[in-house]
Motif scaffolding. Structure first.
Motif, PDB file in Angstrom:
ATOM      1  N   PRO A 263     -24.395 139.203  25.114  1.00 35.35           N
ATOM      2  CA  PRO A 263     -24.360 138.918  26.554  1.00 35.35           C
ATOM      3  C   PRO A 263     -23.142 138.071  26.936  1.00 35.35           C
ATOM      4  O   PRO A 263     -22.521 137.441  26.080  1.00 35.35           O
ATOM      5  CB  PRO A 263     -25.649 138.134  26.786  1.00 35.35           C
ATOM      6  N   VAL A 264     -22.839 138.092  28.230  1.00 34.34           N
ATOM      7  CA  VAL A 264     -21.763 137.247  28.745  1.00 34.34           C
ATOM      8  C   VAL A 264     -22.171 135.783  28.542  1.00 34.34           C
ATOM      9  O   VAL A 264     -23.327 135.425  28.730  1.00 34.34           O
ATOM     10  CB  VAL A 264     -21.557 137.527  30.248  1.00 34.34           C
ATOM     11  N   SER A 265     -21.231 134.954  28.190  1.00 34.62           N
ATOM     12  CA  SER A 265     -21.557 133.551  27.952  1.00 34.62           C
ATOM     13  C   SER A 265     -21.531 132.810  29.285  1.00 34.62           C
ATOM     14  O   SER A 265     -20.612 132.054  29.601  1.00 34.62           O
ATOM     15  CB  SER A 265     -20.574 132.937  26.982  1.00 34.62           C
ATOM     16  N   ILE A 266     -22.573 133.059  30.069  1.00 34.50           N
ATOM     17  CA  ILE A 266     -22.608 132.585  31.449  1.00 34.50           C
ATOM     18  C   ILE A 266     -22.496 131.060  31.526  1.00 34.50           C
ATOM     19  O   ILE A 266     -21.753 130.507  32.331  1.00 34.50           O
ATOM     20  CB  ILE A 266     -23.912 133.057  32.121  1.00 34.50           C
ATOM     21  N   ASN A 267     -23.234 130.392  30.649  1.00 35.15           N
ATOM     22  CA  ASN A 267     -23.283 128.934  30.781  1.00 35.15           C
ATOM     23  C   ASN A 267     -21.992 128.256  30.339  1.00 35.15           C
ATOM     24  O   ASN A 267     -21.589 127.267  30.922  1.00 35.15           O
ATOM     25  CB  ASN A 267     -24.477 128.389  30.007  1.00 35.15           C
ATOM     26  N   GLN A 268     -21.336 128.813  29.334  1.00 30.33           N
ATOM     27  CA  GLN A 268     -20.061 128.206  28.933  1.00 30.33           C
ATOM     28  C   GLN A 268     -19.037 128.328  30.051  1.00 30.33           C
ATOM     29  O   GLN A 268     -18.167 127.482  30.193  1.00 30.33           O
ATOM     30  CB  GLN A 268     -19.522 128.890  27.682  1.00 30.33           C
ATOM     31  N   LEU A 269     -19.141 129.406  30.824  1.00 30.97           N
ATOM     32  CA  LEU A 269     -18.217 129.557  31.943  1.00 30.97           C
ATOM     33  C   LEU A 269     -18.504 128.510  33.003  1.00 30.97           C
ATOM     34  O   LEU A 269     -17.606 127.965  33.633  1.00 30.97           O
ATOM     35  CB  LEU A 269     -18.320 130.971  32.537  1.00 30.97           C
ATOM     36  N   LYS A 270     -19.804 128.229  33.191  1.00 32.01           N
ATOM     37  CA  LYS A 270     -20.159 127.187  34.155  1.00 32.01           C
ATOM     38  C   LYS A 270     -19.564 125.860  33.703  1.00 32.01           C
ATOM     39  O   LYS A 270     -18.958 125.130  34.475  1.00 32.01           O
ATOM     40  CB  LYS A 270     -21.677 127.088  34.269  1.00 32.01           C
ATOM     41  N   ARG A 271     -19.732 125.573  32.426  1.00 32.17           N
ATOM     42  CA  ARG A 271     -19.192 124.318  31.921  1.00 32.17           C
ATOM     43  C   ARG A 271     -17.684 124.294  32.083  1.00 32.17           C
ATOM     44  O   ARG A 271     -17.104 123.269  32.426  1.00 32.17           O
ATOM     45  CB  ARG A 271     -19.554 124.159  30.446  1.00 32.17           C
ATOM     46  N   GLY A 661     -21.096 109.726  14.556  1.00 33.36           N
ATOM     47  CA  GLY A 661     -21.320 108.922  15.757  1.00 33.36           C
ATOM     48  C   GLY A 661     -21.868 109.768  16.885  1.00 33.36           C
ATOM     49  O   GLY A 661     -22.424 110.841  16.645  1.00 33.36           O
ATOM     50  N   PHE A 662     -21.697 109.282  18.105  1.00 35.33           N
ATOM     51  CA  PHE A 662     -22.293 109.964  19.240  1.00 35.33           C
ATOM     52  C   PHE A 662     -21.264 110.692  20.092  1.00 35.33           C
ATOM     53  O   PHE A 662     -21.464 110.944  21.267  1.00 35.33           O
ATOM     54  CB  PHE A 662     -23.122 108.968  20.062  1.00 35.33           C
ATOM     55  N   GLU A 663     -20.153 111.020  19.488  1.00 38.26           N
ATOM     56  CA  GLU A 663     -19.108 111.807  20.128  1.00 38.26           C
ATOM     57  C   GLU A 663     -19.698 113.148  20.593  1.00 38.26           C
ATOM     58  O   GLU A 663     -20.526 113.714  19.890  1.00 38.26           O
ATOM     59  CB  GLU A 663     -18.031 112.056  19.063  1.00 38.26           C
ATOM     60  N   GLU A 664     -19.256 113.676  21.717  1.00 31.26           N
ATOM     61  CA  GLU A 664     -19.789 114.958  22.183  1.00 31.26           C
ATOM     62  C   GLU A 664     -19.509 116.054  21.153  1.00 31.26           C
ATOM     63  O   GLU A 664     -18.370 116.213  20.702  1.00 31.26           O
ATOM     64  CB  GLU A 664     -19.161 115.343  23.523  1.00 31.26           C
ATOM     65  N   ALA A 665     -20.566 116.806  20.805  1.00 35.12           N
ATOM     66  CA  ALA A 665     -20.441 117.763  19.706  1.00 35.12           C
ATOM     67  C   ALA A 665     -19.946 119.130  20.169  1.00 35.12           C
ATOM     68  O   ALA A 665     -19.144 119.770  19.501  1.00 35.12           O
ATOM     69  CB  ALA A 665     -21.780 117.907  18.996  1.00 35.12           C
ATOM     70  N   ASP A 666     -20.426 119.591  21.323  1.00 34.67           N
ATOM     71  CA  ASP A 666     -20.022 120.912  21.819  1.00 34.67           C
ATOM     72  C   ASP A 666     -18.817 120.745  22.735  1.00 34.67           C
ATOM     73  O   ASP A 666     -18.797 119.860  23.582  1.00 34.67           O
ATOM     74  CB  ASP A 666     -21.163 121.558  22.600  1.00 34.67           C
ATOM     75  N   LEU A 667     -17.843 121.615  22.581  1.00 37.15           N
ATOM     76  CA  LEU A 667     -16.630 121.456  23.369  1.00 37.15           C
ATOM     77  C   LEU A 667     -16.492 122.575  24.388  1.00 37.15           C
ATOM     78  O   LEU A 667     -17.229 123.558  24.365  1.00 37.15           O
ATOM     79  CB  LEU A 667     -15.419 121.402  22.440  1.00 37.15           C
ATOM     80  N   VAL A 668     -15.515 122.379  25.268  1.00 41.31           N
ATOM     81  CA  VAL A 668     -15.354 123.335  26.363  1.00 41.31           C
ATOM     82  C   VAL A 668     -14.422 124.470  25.936  1.00 41.31           C
ATOM     83  O   VAL A 668     -13.568 124.303  25.068  1.00 41.31           O
ATOM     84  CB  VAL A 668     -14.826 122.593  27.612  1.00 41.31           C
ATOM     85  N   LEU A 669     -14.615 125.644  26.561  1.00 39.09           N
ATOM     86  CA  LEU A 669     -13.775 126.811  26.269  1.00 39.09           C
ATOM     87  C   LEU A 669     -12.339 126.555  26.707  1.00 39.09           C
ATOM     88  O   LEU A 669     -12.099 125.870  27.696  1.00 39.09           O
ATOM     89  CB  LEU A 669     -14.276 128.024  27.049  1.00 39.09           C
ATOM     90  N   ALA A 670     -11.408 127.152  25.987  1.00 40.79           N
ATOM     91  CA  ALA A 670     -10.021 127.112  26.434  1.00 40.79           C
ATOM     92  C   ALA A 670      -9.872 128.080  27.598  1.00 40.79           C
ATOM     93  O   ALA A 670     -10.624 129.046  27.707  1.00 40.79           O
ATOM     94  CB  ALA A 670      -9.100 127.526  25.297  1.00 40.79           C
TER      95      ALA A 670
END
Ligand SMILES: Cc1cc2nc3c(=O)[nH]c(=O)nc-3n(C[C@H](O)[C@H](O)[C@H](O)COP(=O)(O)OP(=O)(O)OC[C@H]3O[C@@H](n4cnc5c(N)ncnc54)[C@H](O)[C@@H]3O)c2cc1C
Ligand code: SF4
Lengths: 705, 191
Positions: A263-271, A661-670
């Protein structure tokens, strides 16, 4: 000669006399206000309002069919004067604006030469249309010709564009367009639109609990219009940074592309677009309707409360949020850990909402520091309850109160409050061998937090199998990567402690899957005599949570407020109005522990009902509501002719690094990946017609990709 | 009886007020874009024309002819028709509000319809009797309505046809009116 003059005078006099007599005999009482209102209108007789001249408009105003601001030429003062004559509140006088609501996709080539009169009307009557475009616009510009105010022009891509500054909202273009491409609505009407059975909706949009117009925002991204995408999402969801990070995206399960490949990665696009706005350094403006003077108290500032407040504020109402915690965000702040949703990000998002002019009163608890009566005394016209689900269910097993035992929400919020305080005390003793009981988001967040806090061995004990775990799939996978051990089909029976009252072992019984029950699920049944001991020094039970409705105590003023047997607040599913007409509820407090998007959808739905309630209209369900249902024909089952393309892979921090640590684990798309991902969307169910199909059925239509 | 039928037939078809006598062309072109308006106009004309035909006949016979003032006809008729329309409007508004609402904007428009004036003058010139005037007024009005509705139907279809650019819109409407008029000429010589 004299004769002639006499006769003419005679005829004239007779006619005059007859007419004046007739006007007496056939006198029809006409509301004197009609004349008065007519006197106030601009007198241009332009017909721009859609009524036959100023007299017609005046009659319509007096008959209640037109608002005081009907005259498109006159200014605000006139409207106020007219409202004065009618003795009514001029209302917020929000302007009607024309908007091209089509998504402006690629226009396909013309399919044949058309030589008739170049009007959309004719074309649509004849063939349904000339071109096959993604949205059905015929592009011949009947709307442009219908506009008396020169407010519409043909945009570069061949779609009409309305100029907001010139549009007076007369509605002529809406009537002229045979395809309903242009609609004339006030902003409030647009914000309060909900999915309806006869709308052209993609399967993903039908599935989204917040009803975001997904294909439109994806198309905006495809065209590089990131701001348009943000605005599109904000019409339905004010928490896009949050959702872009934590939403388990039920929409993607229904994505039609998913039938053929991923499926299209709808939520990553939102992010992607949400982060784009945040990193751009400036906020996009969010318009609000003129003030109405009404006041609403929103109790609970989680996603549901924030959303309800945001929409009510945009509709022009005054909103105050009361929350028992020092900061807003609810579970999103005090439950979801930092590495999934950095507080800096949440802060930025909430600030944008409060900046609309919403008041916030922190550290006050309903039932302890204030009650419903005090809110009424303060002059609030309606009350929204979005108090969430903050009460952990207990395991009801022996040994639960031994040292080293915690409950999930309690652990997470205590930790989060400490972590966010100015000088973190870090006073929660973390064990070496930790066990978390449960399979939901709370359980996973607990284990991943424990891993980051340096626990040597972290395990999850869950009664069913992995397939049944309600937590987000990506979270489970991430926990696996981070070294968490999973014990499935294990039902804890008691916790055993030493003589100092410190927990030392967890006893659990092994389970096996039994016969399928009525719902088709195979229930786990205990295996006799299979009790096993697990060594531990810290046990967290995270087996679910429910709302804390203790504020509805016996002697309080809302003791009659309806509550279900799950302790959630009872109310109409369409309007979210409780049995006390001025009280509305949504979010976890209404649904039981659920999702952020669900709370957002509920918050907007409640805002609609409150808006109706404040306008003293009937609080009725959305007409032809599609809430939580799908249009069967829209779920087409075959997708053909796709050029295969890979779904964008979410960039992540490497495991070694992230568990430090508590660094954000998931990153944003290029950006380039986001653009490629956006072009994977099929823009389902937006094709209004296909001329080839209508004219000859020889050539089957191909799926426009 | 037969005479009246012949009169009616000739008024509706042979001497059709719009297509054979070319009176009332502004509403013919103006209100024929849509079937709905055409029908509204047609009914309003039937209603007013019958009333106007009769009243002007009475005025002509009882006043103008008696005092030998036939040359005042036109101006007197204008006055009478204008007042009549006003009167009818008031009357309908009071007594038959439904009909008033139905005819709506078309009623006042008729004041300036030359077909009405024309029929009144024809009635007088032809020296019809009262009954003949009644029949002819009614029949002319029906003829007007018939032509208007036919024309509106054709124009709605034309929207869908392939019309070369220079001929679009009003010019094709005029061409169509001409052809329609030719077809009505086929009735010539029947009576
Ligand atoms: C650990 C955890 C992880 C989660 N992960 C996800 C996820 O990944 N994705 C997802 O979609 N959902 C997730 N959820 C669910 C999601 O957080 C909730 O569904 C959502 O926050 C519900 O929003 P709400 O506004 O209804 O309630 P809450 O967010 O719970 O907000 C309630 C607010 O009311 C306030 N309040 C409560 N009682 C009172 C009172 N008496 N007086 C005044 N104020 C009061 C609280 O302080 C709080 O601010 C998770 C939940 C938890 C617990
Ligand atoms: S392909 Fe696009 S429109 Fe179709 S369901 Fe998926 S995201 Fe929605």
């Amino acid at each position: 000669m004299i004769e002639a003059v006499m006769v003419m005078l005679g005829v004239g006099a007779t006619c005059g006399a007859a007419l004046s007599l007739a006007s007496k005999i056939f006198y029809v009482y006409e509301d004197p206000r009609i004349a008065e209102v007519e006197g106030l209108l601009a007198g241009a007789n332009c017909g721009g309002c859609g009524y036959p001249g100023c007299a017609g408009a005046a009659a319509a105003v007096v008959a209640g069919g037109a608002p005081p601001g009907v005259c498109v030429v006159a200014d605000m003062e006139t409207a106020v004067a007219v409202a004065g004559v009618m003795g009514i509140d001029p209302g917020t006088m929000e302007p009607f604006l024309s908007l091209n609501t089509c998504d402006g996709g690629n226009r396909a080539e013309d399919r044949f030469e058309y030589m008739g009169v170049n009007t959309c009307q004719a074309l649509s009557a004849l063939y349904g249309g000339k071109r096959e475009c993604r949205v059905g616009c015929l592009g011949l510009g009947d709307c442009i010709r219908s506009c008396k105010f020169d407010a519409i022009h043909m945009g570069e891509d061949g779609y009409p564009v309305a100029d907001e500054t010139k549009c007076v909202g007369c509605g002529a273009c809406e009537k002229a367009c045979p395809k309903s491409i242009l609609t004339v609505r006030t902003m409030s009407q647009r914000l309060l639109h909900f999915n309806q059975q006869d709308n052209a909706l993609a399967p993903c949009q039908q599935t989204c609990p917040a009803e975001i117009d997904i294909p439109t925002y994806i198309d905006c991204i495809r065209r590089g219009d990131y701001e348009g995408a943000v605005d599109t999402i904000r019409e339905r969801n004010p928490l896009l940074l949050t959702c872009g990070r934590v939403c388990p995206h039920p929409c993607e399960d229904y994505c039609r592309r998913g039938l053929a490949e991923e499926p299209v990665s709808i939520n990553q696009l939102k992010r992607f677009v949400a982060d784009y706005e945040m990193n751009s350094g400036s906020r996009l403006p969010i318009p609000c309707a003129p003030d109405t003077g009404k006041k609403i108290a929103v109790v609970g500032g989680g996603p549901a409360g924030l959303t309800c407040a945001y929409f009510l504020r945009r509709l022009g109402h005054g909103v105050t949020i009361f929350d028992m915690m020092p900061k807003l965000g609810g579970m999103v702040r005090y439950g979801i850990p930092e590495y999934r949703l950095p507080k800096k990000v949440l802060e930025w998002e909430i600030e944008g909402i409060l900046d609309l002019g919403i008041d916030h009163r922190p550290n006050v608890k309903l039932g302890a520091d204030f009650d419903i009566q005090s809110l009424k005394d303060e002059g609030f016209d309606a009350i929204f309850l979005g108090v969430g689900a903050w009460k952990d269910y207990s395991l009801r097993a022996e040994g639960e109160d031994l040292k080293g035992c915690f409950t999930g929400i309690d652990f997470l919020t205590r930790f989060a409050v400490d972590q966010q305080s100015a000088e973190p005390a870090r006073d929660i003793p973390i064990g070496r061998k930790c066990i978390v009981i449960g399979g939901g988001n709370t359980a996973i967040d607990c284990v991943r937090t424990l891993v980051r806090l340096g626990a040597e061995e972290v395990s999850i004990v869950y009664r069913r199998t992995r397939k049944e775990m309600p937590a987000n799939e990506v979270e489970i996978v991430a926990a696996e990567h981070e070294g968490v051990q999973f014990h499935f089909l294990a039902a804890p029976t008691r916790i055993i402690g030493d003589d100092q009252g410190q927990a030392t072992h967890l006893e659990y019984q092994k389970m096996e899957l039994g016969e399928p029950d009525a719902s088709g699920r195979r229930r786990p049944v205990p295996i006799e005599g299979s009790e096993t001991l697990m060594e531990t020094d810290m046990v967290i039970t995270a087996i679910g949570q429910g709302p804390d409705v203790s504020f509805i105590s016996e002697n309080s003023d809302i003791s009659s407020l309806g509550v279900t047997r799950w302790n959630t607040i009872d109310g109409d599913p369409e309007t979210l109005q409780s049995n006390i007409p001025y009280i509305f509820a949504a979010g976890d407090a209404y649904t039981g522990a659920s999702l952020v998007v669900e709370a957002i959808g509920g918050g907007r739905r409640a805002a609609r009902a409150i808006h109706l309630y404040l306008a003293e209209e009937d609080v009725v369900p959305v007409p032809k509501s599609l809430r939580k249902k799908h249009i069967p024909e829209s779920l087409f089952e075959r997708v053909e002719g796709l050029r295969p393309s890979k779904r964008a892979v979410m960039p992540e921090l490497p495991v070694k690094e992230r568990i430090q640590g508590f660094e954000e684990a998931d990153l944003v798309l290029a950006e380039k990946d986001a653009l490629a991902e956006a072009s994977r969307c099929l823009n389902c169910c937006r094709l209004c017609y296909n001329p080839d199909l209508q004219i000859s059925s020889e050539q089957p239509a191909e799926e426009s990709a | 009886m037969g005479d009246y039928l012949v009169l009616a037939f000739s008024c509706v078809l042979i001497n059709n007020i719009l297509l054979a006598q070319y009176l009332g062309n502004c509403p013919f072109l103006g209100t024929s874009k849509k079937m709905e308006t055409a029908v509204g106009m047609a009914f309003a004309v039937v209603f007013v024309l019958v009333m106007a035909g009769l009243i002007t006949w009475v005025i002509n016979t009882l006043v103008l002819v008696k005092f030998n003032l036939a040359y005042l006809r036109t101006i007197a008729f204008i006055l009478v028709i204008a007042s009549l329309v006003q009167f009818v409007e008031m009357f309908l508004k009071k007594s038959i509000p439904a009909l008033y609402a139905g005819l709506g904007i078309f009623l006042p428009l008729i004041t300036t319809n030359c077909a009405v004036m024309g029929v009144c003058l024809i009635n007088v010139n032809e020296e019809y009797t009262f009954l003949q005037a009644l029949v002819s007024s009614f029949a002319y009005a029906v003829g007007f309505g018939l032509a208007l509705i036919l024309f509106a139907g054709v124009r709605e279809r034309i929207l869908l046809a392939r019309v070369p650019r220079p001929l679009q819109d009003t010019s094709i409407a005029l061409v169509t009116a001409g052809i329609l008029s030719l077809t009505f000429f086929a009735f010539r010589g029947w009576v």
